[in-house]
Design a protein around this motif. Structure first.
Motif, PDB file in Angstrom:
ATOM      1  N   HIS A  29      56.939  64.257  14.127  1.00  0.00           N
ATOM      2  CA  HIS A  29      57.714  65.403  14.588  1.00  0.00           C
ATOM      3  C   HIS A  29      57.274  65.795  15.987  1.00  0.00           C
ATOM      4  O   HIS A  29      56.090  65.734  16.332  1.00  0.00           O
ATOM      5  CB  HIS A  29      57.529  66.591  13.633  1.00  0.00           C
TER       6      HIS A  29
ATOM      7  N   ASP B  28      56.325  71.618  15.401  1.00  0.00           N
ATOM      8  CA  ASP B  28      55.765  71.866  14.081  1.00  0.00           C
ATOM      9  C   ASP B  28      56.519  71.014  13.065  1.00  0.00           C
ATOM     10  O   ASP B  28      57.684  70.704  13.229  1.00  0.00           O
ATOM     11  CB  ASP B  28      55.930  73.343  13.708  1.00  0.00           C
TER      12      ASP B  28
ATOM     13  N   ASP C 138      57.461  71.932  10.179  1.00  0.00           N
ATOM     14  CA  ASP C 138      58.531  72.741   9.611  1.00  0.00           C
ATOM     15  C   ASP C 138      58.951  73.751  10.676  1.00  0.00           C
ATOM     16  O   ASP C 138      58.318  74.796  10.830  1.00  0.00           O
ATOM     17  CB  ASP C 138      58.048  73.444   8.342  1.00  0.00           C
ATOM     18  N   PRO C 139      60.013  73.485  11.435  1.00  0.00           N
ATOM     19  CA  PRO C 139      60.355  74.328  12.580  1.00  0.00           C
ATOM     20  C   PRO C 139      61.059  75.630  12.213  1.00  0.00           C
ATOM     21  O   PRO C 139      61.304  76.459  13.089  1.00  0.00           O
ATOM     22  CB  PRO C 139      61.302  73.440  13.383  1.00  0.00           C
ATOM     23  N   TYR C 140      61.361  75.859  10.964  1.00  0.00           N
ATOM     24  CA  TYR C 140      62.103  77.056  10.593  1.00  0.00           C
ATOM     25  C   TYR C 140      61.191  78.283  10.527  1.00  0.00           C
ATOM     26  O   TYR C 140      60.053  78.208  10.078  1.00  0.00           O
ATOM     27  CB  TYR C 140      62.813  76.847   9.251  1.00  0.00           C
ATOM     28  N   VAL C 141      61.701  79.413  10.954  1.00  0.00           N
ATOM     29  CA  VAL C 141      60.939  80.666  10.946  1.00  0.00           C
ATOM     30  C   VAL C 141      60.843  81.151   9.511  1.00  0.00           C
ATOM     31  O   VAL C 141      61.825  81.191   8.773  1.00  0.00           O
ATOM     32  CB  VAL C 141      61.641  81.716  11.832  1.00  0.00           C
ATOM     33  N   LYS C 142      59.628  81.544   9.140  1.00  0.00           N
ATOM     34  CA  LYS C 142      59.398  82.019   7.780  1.00  0.00           C
ATOM     35  C   LYS C 142      59.463  83.545   7.783  1.00  0.00           C
ATOM     36  O   LYS C 142      59.073  84.185   8.757  1.00  0.00           O
ATOM     37  CB  LYS C 142      58.022  81.588   7.285  1.00  0.00           C
TER      38      LYS C 142
END
Length: 144
Positions: free
Chosen positions: A127, A130, A132-136
């Motif tokens: 990648h 990150d 996991d590029p989604y905002v948590k």
């Protein structure tokens, strides 16, 4: 009803011409010919005969010349065998389907090779950012 008659006549013409060519014409220019399709106009006055020839460009040209020279003979033969008032004119057209099919196969093989190359690159890729590029969503404290 008329379309059925067209189809029947086209099939019959294809068989008659193929049989006559199988018996042979007295033309040394004629190569190994296969009649691939015949299309008859709606008024049954004209038949387009599609053919392929085994061999190189010279064999194709010689066969085209031989068929053009034998058109009258073949039309007479078709006229005798068909029970119609007017015998359709014959036009011989070289069918380029085998050459086109070979070209399409080459393109498909090239596309498959490129797909395999891309799959190989993707297998070892990492990648860019990150994982996991989604905002948590933030977790809130109960103390607030």
């Amino acid at each position: 009803m008329a379309a059925e008659r067209q189809a029947r006549m086209a099939d019959r013409i294809r068989v008659l011409i193929a049989q006559r060519l199988e018996k042979g014409l007295r033309d040394p220019r004629l190569g190994f010919v296969t009649i691939t399709d015949v299309r008859v106009t709606g008024d049954l006055q004209h038949a387009s005969v599609f053919y392929t020839v085994l061999g190189d460009e010279k064999a194709r040209q010689d066969t085209a010349d031989a068929l053009r020279a034998a058109t009258g003979l073949l039309r007479s033969e078709v006229g005798r065998q068909l029970s119609v008032r007017l015998t359709p004119t014959l036009e011989f057209i070289h069918d380029a389907i085998p050459e086109n099919a070979g070209h399409i196969e080459d393109l498909l093989r090239e596309a498959a090779e490129r797909d395999a190359a891309v799959a190989g690159l993707a297998a070892g890729a990492t990648h860019a950012g990150d994982e996991d590029p989604y905002v948590k969503p933030r977790e809130f404290d109960d103390a607030e």
